[in-house]
Scaffold this motif. Sequence first.
Motif, PDB file in Angstrom:
ATOM      1  N   PHE A 275      45.912 131.879 -43.099  1.00  0.00           N
ATOM      2  CA  PHE A 275      47.254 132.356 -42.752  1.00  0.00           C
ATOM      3  C   PHE A 275      48.108 132.535 -44.004  1.00  0.00           C
ATOM      4  CE2 PHE A 275      51.700 131.122 -42.227  1.00  0.00           C
ATOM      5  CZ  PHE A 275      52.143 132.206 -41.469  1.00  0.00           C
ATOM      6  N   ASP A 276      48.150 131.505 -44.846  1.00  0.00           N
ATOM      7  CA  ASP A 276      49.018 131.551 -46.029  1.00  0.00           C
ATOM      8  C   ASP A 276      48.652 132.701 -46.967  1.00  0.00           C
ATOM      9  OD1 ASP A 276      50.454 129.327 -45.210  1.00  0.00           O
ATOM     10  OD2 ASP A 276      49.195 127.907 -46.317  1.00  0.00           O
ATOM     11  N   HIS A 277      47.389 132.792 -47.318  1.00  0.00           N
ATOM     12  CA  HIS A 277      46.960 133.772 -48.315  1.00  0.00           C
ATOM     13  C   HIS A 277      47.089 135.202 -47.796  1.00  0.00           C
ATOM     14  CE1 HIS A 277      44.297 130.456 -50.311  1.00  0.00           C
ATOM     15  NE2 HIS A 277      45.588 130.264 -50.488  1.00  0.00           N
ATOM     16  N   SER A 278      46.750 135.408 -46.520  1.00  0.00           N
ATOM     17  CA  SER A 278      46.836 136.763 -45.966  1.00  0.00           C
ATOM     18  C   SER A 278      48.291 137.210 -45.844  1.00  0.00           C
ATOM     19  CB  SER A 278      46.147 136.834 -44.607  1.00  0.00           C
ATOM     20  OG  SER A 278      46.775 135.978 -43.664  1.00  0.00           O
ATOM     21  N   ALA A 279      49.179 136.279 -45.528  1.00  0.00           N
ATOM     22  CA  ALA A 279      50.602 136.623 -45.418  1.00  0.00           C
ATOM     23  C   ALA A 279      51.168 137.023 -46.779  1.00  0.00           C
ATOM     24  CB  ALA A 279      51.383 135.449 -44.842  1.00  0.00           C
ATOM     25  N   VAL A 280      50.795 136.293 -47.819  1.00  0.00           N
ATOM     26  CA  VAL A 280      51.256 136.626 -49.167  1.00  0.00           C
ATOM     27  C   VAL A 280      50.698 137.976 -49.601  1.00  0.00           C
ATOM     28  CG1 VAL A 280      51.103 135.972 -51.596  1.00  0.00           C
ATOM     29  CG2 VAL A 280      51.628 134.240 -49.876  1.00  0.00           C
TER      30      VAL A 280
ATOM     31  N   TRP B  36      42.663 131.254 -25.139  1.00  0.00           N
ATOM     32  CA  TRP B  36      42.845 131.093 -26.580  1.00  0.00           C
ATOM     33  C   TRP B  36      43.471 129.744 -26.896  1.00  0.00           C
ATOM     34  CZ3 TRP B  36      44.814 135.773 -29.925  1.00  0.00           C
ATOM     35  CH2 TRP B  36      43.789 136.722 -30.030  1.00  0.00           C
ATOM     36  N   THR B  37      42.873 129.060 -27.884  1.00  0.00           N
ATOM     37  CA  THR B  37      43.489 127.849 -28.417  1.00  0.00           C
ATOM     38  C   THR B  37      44.480 128.236 -29.517  1.00  0.00           C
ATOM     39  OG1 THR B  37      41.844 127.566 -30.165  1.00  0.00           O
ATOM     40  CG2 THR B  37      41.338 126.580 -28.001  1.00  0.00           C
ATOM     41  N   ARG B  38      45.165 127.233 -30.043  1.00  0.00           N
ATOM     42  CA  ARG B  38      46.044 127.500 -31.185  1.00  0.00           C
ATOM     43  C   ARG B  38      45.236 127.982 -32.390  1.00  0.00           C
ATOM     44  NH1 ARG B  38      48.807 121.938 -29.667  1.00  0.00           N
ATOM     45  NH2 ARG B  38      50.717 122.662 -28.612  1.00  0.00           N
ATOM     46  N   ARG B  39      43.976 127.590 -32.447  1.00  0.00           N
ATOM     47  CA  ARG B  39      43.102 128.068 -33.521  1.00  0.00           C
ATOM     48  C   ARG B  39      42.937 129.593 -33.437  1.00  0.00           C
ATOM     49  NH1 ARG B  39      39.399 125.288 -36.196  1.00  0.00           N
ATOM     50  NH2 ARG B  39      39.452 123.008 -36.189  1.00  0.00           N
ATOM     51  N   HIS B  40      42.735 130.088 -32.230  1.00  0.00           N
ATOM     52  CA  HIS B  40      42.583 131.535 -32.050  1.00  0.00           C
ATOM     53  C   HIS B  40      43.853 132.277 -32.468  1.00  0.00           C
ATOM     54  CE1 HIS B  40      39.323 130.137 -29.341  1.00  0.00           C
ATOM     55  NE2 HIS B  40      38.757 131.300 -29.618  1.00  0.00           N
ATOM     56  N   ILE B  41      45.003 131.733 -32.083  1.00  0.00           N
ATOM     57  CA  ILE B  41      46.274 132.371 -32.445  1.00  0.00           C
ATOM     58  C   ILE B  41      46.406 132.437 -33.968  1.00  0.00           C
ATOM     59  CG2 ILE B  41      48.788 132.126 -32.418  1.00  0.00           C
ATOM     60  CD1 ILE B  41      47.792 132.982 -29.741  1.00  0.00           C
ATOM     61  N   THR B  42      46.119 131.327 -34.632  1.00  0.00           N
ATOM     62  CA  THR B  42      46.264 131.262 -36.085  1.00  0.00           C
ATOM     63  C   THR B  42      45.292 132.198 -36.784  1.00  0.00           C
ATOM     64  OG1 THR B  42      46.932 128.940 -35.850  1.00  0.00           O
ATOM     65  CG2 THR B  42      46.349 129.697 -38.063  1.00  0.00           C
ATOM     66  N   ALA B  43      44.044 132.213 -36.313  1.00  0.00           N
ATOM     67  CA  ALA B  43      43.053 133.123 -36.898  1.00  0.00           C
ATOM     68  C   ALA B  43      43.480 134.574 -36.695  1.00  0.00           C
ATOM     69  CB  ALA B  43      41.687 132.876 -36.268  1.00  0.00           C
ATOM     70  N   HIS B  44      43.951 134.879 -35.497  1.00  0.00           N
ATOM     71  CA  HIS B  44      44.391 136.247 -35.216  1.00  0.00           C
ATOM     72  C   HIS B  44      45.518 136.680 -36.149  1.00  0.00           C
ATOM     73  CE1 HIS B  44      46.068 139.744 -33.357  1.00  0.00           C
ATOM     74  NE2 HIS B  44      47.143 139.108 -32.931  1.00  0.00           N
ATOM     75  N   ILE B  45      46.508 135.819 -36.337  1.00  0.00           N
ATOM     76  CA  ILE B  45      47.641 136.163 -37.200  1.00  0.00           C
ATOM     77  C   ILE B  45      47.182 136.336 -38.648  1.00  0.00           C
ATOM     78  CG2 ILE B  45      49.762 135.239 -38.216  1.00  0.00           C
ATOM     79  CD1 ILE B  45      50.181 136.509 -35.525  1.00  0.00           C
ATOM     80  N   GLY B  46      46.243 135.503 -39.088  1.00  0.00           N
ATOM     81  CA  GLY B  46      45.722 135.640 -40.449  1.00  0.00           C
ATOM     82  C   GLY B  46      44.975 136.949 -40.645  1.00  0.00           C
TER      83      GLY B  46
END
Length: 251
Positions: free
Chosen positions: A105-110, A48-58
């Motif tokens: 990430f931002d929108h899904s977290a909100v 996993w790249t950092r892209r995968h981590i960010t997509a997963h968290i979103g």
Amino acid sequence: MVARTDRTTDTGLQEELLQARRGTAFFARKLNELTGADLDGDSLLPGWTRRHITAHIGYNARAIARLVEWAATGVETPMYPSPEARNQEISFGSTLPPIALRNLFDHSAVHLSVEWRDLPEAAWSHEVRTAQGRTVPASETVWMRTREVWIHAVDLDNGATFNDIPAPVLERLLKDITGAWKTRRTDQGLVVKVADSGLTFGDTTSASPTVVSGPLAAIVEWAAGRGNGGVTATGPGVGANGTVPAAPTWI
């Protein structure tokens, strides 16, 4: 105008929500320190790249929000249609342009935070089903998100460590992990001790166990399969050169 606040008045749940939101803010800070090019770099998770981590968290925030909506409405809304759909979603998300990935990430977290905020008091006890098939009260969604954002902030490999994770979160993580080992009986002959705390987990009935010990953050890092710095081991499971054994699989 008076700001809207969480509808729950349960002080314990309010504290858990605070830890989840602090973890989200911490992940956001580590993510925002990365350039668009940095996102292409490897994370601490193999493959996993950092892209995968960010997509997963979103997408994880969206999935957990679906469980909160289920608790609120009574209409079954699973986290994901299938494990394959979840994996495909993350794979697709990892290809998004950097600005779209950050917006995810931002929108899904909100969105998730608002779903929590507006959930009626009584609905927190309504049962929902996780992606692993566990039936849990909606209140469990807060912990599900908490562990994701704190651990994966470290996995971004941008300077965050397990020492940055609050002690209450680390302790609950360790209980989760060792509890999973016990359920699967993969902790046979293994004892885990947290230095200077009295916390002990594992097969305490073993006559000659392998004992892994260290500070709380180091023990959780090892237990979560992220490294063994600061951890020592004694007993039959130790390698010939004193190597600390790998922790049993958690998830």
